[in-house]
Design a protein around this motif. Structure first.
Motif, mmCIF file in Angstrom:
data_model
loop_
_atom_site.group_PDB
_atom_site.id
_atom_site.type_symbol
_atom_site.label_atom_id
_atom_site.label_comp_id
_atom_site.label_asym_id
_atom_site.label_seq_id
_atom_site.Cartn_x
_atom_site.Cartn_y
_atom_site.Cartn_z
ATOM 1 N N ALA A 194 4.062 5.910 -3.517
ATOM 2 C CA ALA A 194 3.010 5.216 -4.272
ATOM 3 C C ALA A 194 2.818 5.576 -5.755
ATOM 4 N N TYR A 195 2.977 7.028 -5.903
ATOM 5 C CA TYR A 195 2.886 7.813 -7.274
ATOM 6 C C TYR A 195 4.345 7.533 -7.936
ATOM 7 N N ASP A 196 4.421 7.391 -9.107
ATOM 8 C CA ASP A 196 5.588 7.529 -9.761
ATOM 9 C C ASP A 196 5.950 8.942 -10.493
ATOM 10 N N VAL A 197 4.681 9.682 -10.721
ATOM 11 C CA VAL A 197 4.515 10.814 -11.480
ATOM 12 C C VAL A 197 3.162 11.508 -10.985
ATOM 13 N N ILE A 198 2.976 12.618 -11.110
ATOM 14 C CA ILE A 198 1.627 13.400 -11.073
ATOM 15 C C ILE A 198 1.450 14.255 -12.160
ATOM 16 N N VAL A 199 0.058 14.414 -12.871
ATOM 17 C CA VAL A 199 -0.030 15.089 -13.882
ATOM 18 C C VAL A 199 -0.968 16.028 -13.102
ATOM 19 N N MET A 252 3.716 1.489 -13.260
ATOM 20 C CA MET A 252 3.873 2.650 -12.747
ATOM 21 C C MET A 252 2.614 3.224 -12.710
ATOM 22 N N ARG A 253 2.452 4.023 -11.414
ATOM 23 C CA ARG A 253 1.342 4.725 -10.979
ATOM 24 C C ARG A 253 1.409 5.907 -11.253
ATOM 25 N N VAL A 254 0.376 6.615 -11.668
ATOM 26 C CA VAL A 254 0.050 8.039 -11.989
ATOM 27 C C VAL A 254 -1.092 8.667 -11.522
ATOM 28 N N LEU A 255 -0.962 9.920 -10.645
ATOM 29 C CA LEU A 255 -2.138 10.786 -10.071
ATOM 30 C C LEU A 255 -2.370 11.708 -11.084
ATOM 31 N N VAL A 256 -3.625 11.921 -11.627
ATOM 32 C CA VAL A 256 -3.931 12.521 -12.731
ATOM 33 C C VAL A 256 -5.079 13.769 -12.189
ATOM 34 N N VAL A 257 -4.555 15.060 -11.818
ATOM 35 C CA VAL A 257 -5.499 15.983 -11.129
ATOM 36 C C VAL A 257 -5.904 16.863 -12.197
ATOM 37 N N GLU A 258 -7.238 16.788 -12.638
ATOM 38 C CA GLU A 258 -7.816 17.491 -13.853
ATOM 39 C C GLU A 258 -9.187 17.724 -13.527
#
Length: 227
Positions: free
Chosen positions: A47-52, A1-7
């Motif tokens: 590619a991303y399953d979810v974005i934070v 599971m791939r996550v993009l974190v934008v912080e």
């Protein structure tokens, strides 16, 4: 599971990354809105399953990143992450297309649970774009076009056109239009429907909406529209 974190707070971003990695996620980081938007749109589709996505980001805030992603047809689930806890901030995030909202400081256990729930749900299908001849209506973007030209509409005009276009070829009575576009308790002049049909015809062409005498109105599925 791939996550993009934008912080933008690097310590927070790295803590989230380390924690999610320990839970079996693969995590990519971006530290401002422009990089986050680029990563979410230029990385291979799906590619991303979810974005934070943090709201208070430099260069491009999280609201705008979310809006542009949805506008571009990226429907990856988004969890908005912010220190702002006002109800209007939450409403704004959800109205722009976010799927969930978590306030800092947050429980990491809750974050992981929310992300897993969003991943189980998966990316929602993009709402269908309605078409009638040269007229297109996008319910998600709240946009109407005549050919390639955007057509400005009031909320009532938009709602009425959407209602008619959701019933292509069907004659909708004035009563049905009033109940669905105004409300069942409307006690004004029912001829207001005719007035709004006139407004719509001026904007998208007289042939766009047909009057069925004594019955109501309908859009013609394959009509050619002109001003």
């Amino acid at each position: 599971m791939r996550v993009l974190v934008v912080e933008d707070e690097r310590a927070v971003a790295e803590t989230i990354r380390d924690g999610l990695t320990a839970e079996g996620f693969t995590v990519d980081l971006a530290h401002h809105g422009v990089d986050g938007l680029w990563a979410a749109t230029e990385t291979p589709h799906g590619a991303y399953d979810v974005i934070v996505l943090d709201i208070m980001l430099p260069r491009l805030n999280g609201y705008e990143v979310c809006r542009q992603l949805r506008e571009r047809g990226v429907w990856t689930p988004i969890l908005m992450l912010t220190a702002k806890d006002g109800e209007y901030d939450q409403a704004d995030a959800l109205d722009l297309g976010a799927d969930d909202y978590l306030i800092k400081p947050f429980s990491f256990v809750v974050l992981v649970a929310r992300l897993r729930a969003l991943i189980r749900r998966g990316a929602p299908e993009r709402p269908a774009v309605l078409r009638s001849g040269e007229v297109t209506l996008d319910p998600a973007a709240r946009e109407v076009r005549l050919g390639v030209t955007p057509v400005a509409m009031t909320p009532r005009e938009f709602a009425m056109l959407e209602f008619l276009m959701r019933h292509p070829g069907q004659t909708m009575s004035r009563t049905a239009i009033l109940e669905n576009v105004w409300d069942a308790a409307f006690d004004g002049d029912p001829n207001i429907v005719d007035v709004y049909v006139g407004y719509l015809r001026k904007k998208i062409g007289r042939e766009a909406i047909e009057t069925v005498r004594g019955t109501g109105f309908r859009v013609i599925e394959h009509a050619r529209h002109g001003r």
